[in-house]
Write a protein that holds these residues in place. Structure first.
Motif, mmCIF file in Angstrom:
data_model
loop_
_atom_site.group_PDB
_atom_site.id
_atom_site.type_symbol
_atom_site.label_atom_id
_atom_site.label_comp_id
_atom_site.label_asym_id
_atom_site.label_seq_id
_atom_site.Cartn_x
_atom_site.Cartn_y
_atom_site.Cartn_z
ATOM 1 N N UNK A 158 0.007 5.629 7.634
ATOM 2 C CA UNK A 158 0.055 3.800 8.917
ATOM 3 C C UNK A 158 1.868 3.538 9.544
ATOM 4 N N UNK A 159 2.351 2.960 10.257
ATOM 5 C CA UNK A 159 2.933 2.477 11.697
ATOM 6 C C UNK A 159 3.677 1.466 10.863
ATOM 7 N N UNK A 160 2.713 0.342 10.012
ATOM 8 C CA UNK A 160 3.126 -0.719 10.018
ATOM 9 C C UNK A 160 2.664 -1.326 9.569
ATOM 10 N N UNK A 161 3.582 -2.711 7.878
ATOM 11 C CA UNK A 161 2.904 -3.684 7.483
ATOM 12 C C UNK A 161 3.634 -4.796 7.242
ATOM 13 N N UNK A 162 2.877 -5.261 8.410
ATOM 14 C CA UNK A 162 3.344 -7.140 8.637
ATOM 15 C C UNK A 162 2.660 -8.323 7.574
ATOM 16 N N UNK A 163 3.435 -8.832 6.848
ATOM 17 C CA UNK A 163 3.015 -9.867 5.943
ATOM 18 C C UNK A 163 3.832 -11.131 6.013
ATOM 19 N N UNK A 164 3.577 -12.531 6.747
ATOM 20 C CA UNK A 164 4.318 -13.006 7.430
ATOM 21 C C UNK A 164 4.888 -13.914 6.510
ATOM 22 N N UNK A 165 6.554 -15.193 6.431
ATOM 23 C CA UNK A 165 6.783 -15.514 6.490
ATOM 24 C C UNK A 165 7.106 -16.382 7.057
ATOM 25 N N UNK A 166 6.992 -18.278 6.236
ATOM 26 C CA UNK A 166 6.367 -17.548 5.189
ATOM 27 C C UNK A 166 5.775 -17.351 4.562
ATOM 28 N N UNK A 167 4.914 -17.346 3.236
ATOM 29 C CA UNK A 167 3.842 -16.592 2.838
ATOM 30 C C UNK A 167 2.480 -17.321 3.728
ATOM 31 N N UNK A 168 1.444 -16.689 3.529
ATOM 32 C CA UNK A 168 0.174 -17.483 4.274
ATOM 33 C C UNK A 168 -0.778 -17.180 3.983
ATOM 34 N N UNK A 169 -1.628 -15.627 2.952
ATOM 35 C CA UNK A 169 -2.548 -15.073 2.033
ATOM 36 C C UNK A 169 -2.952 -14.087 3.012
ATOM 37 N N UNK A 170 -1.825 -13.467 4.231
ATOM 38 C CA UNK A 170 -2.237 -12.768 4.948
ATOM 39 C C UNK A 170 -2.016 -11.508 5.653
ATOM 40 N N UNK A 171 -2.542 -10.080 5.743
ATOM 41 C CA UNK A 171 -1.015 -9.179 6.221
ATOM 42 C C UNK A 171 -2.118 -8.747 7.150
ATOM 43 N N UNK A 172 -0.933 -7.670 8.244
ATOM 44 C CA UNK A 172 -1.007 -6.923 9.145
ATOM 45 C C UNK A 172 -0.994 -5.535 8.861
ATOM 46 N N UNK A 173 -2.160 -4.812 8.738
ATOM 47 C CA UNK A 173 -1.618 -3.157 8.221
ATOM 48 C C UNK A 173 -1.324 -2.790 9.748
#
Length: 67
Positions: A30-45
């Protein structure tokens, strides 16, 4: 070039980038994990290998008890 990034839906607010990284490392680097702020119930890996990302697309995974 194929995409190395996957969308992870239905995340809970208590999930951290480290937890997601640890979970997805079982499939590949895994090279990156992104959880948006403000929280929006999803992420990108993002994976180092596009084939890992392609293999996981459409898979139904359970992370911390959430499908």
């Amino acid at each position: 070039m194929r995409c190395r990034k996957i969308f992870v839906g239905r995340c809970t607010e208590d999930m951290t980038t480290d937890e997601l990284r640890q979970f997805f490392m079982q499939y590949g680097e895994v090279t990156d994990v992104f959880i948006p702020k403000p929280f929006r119930a999803f992420a990108f890996v993002t994976f180092a290998d596009d084939q890992v990302a392609q293999a996981l697309c459409g898979e139904d995974l359970i992370i911390k008890g959430v499908r």
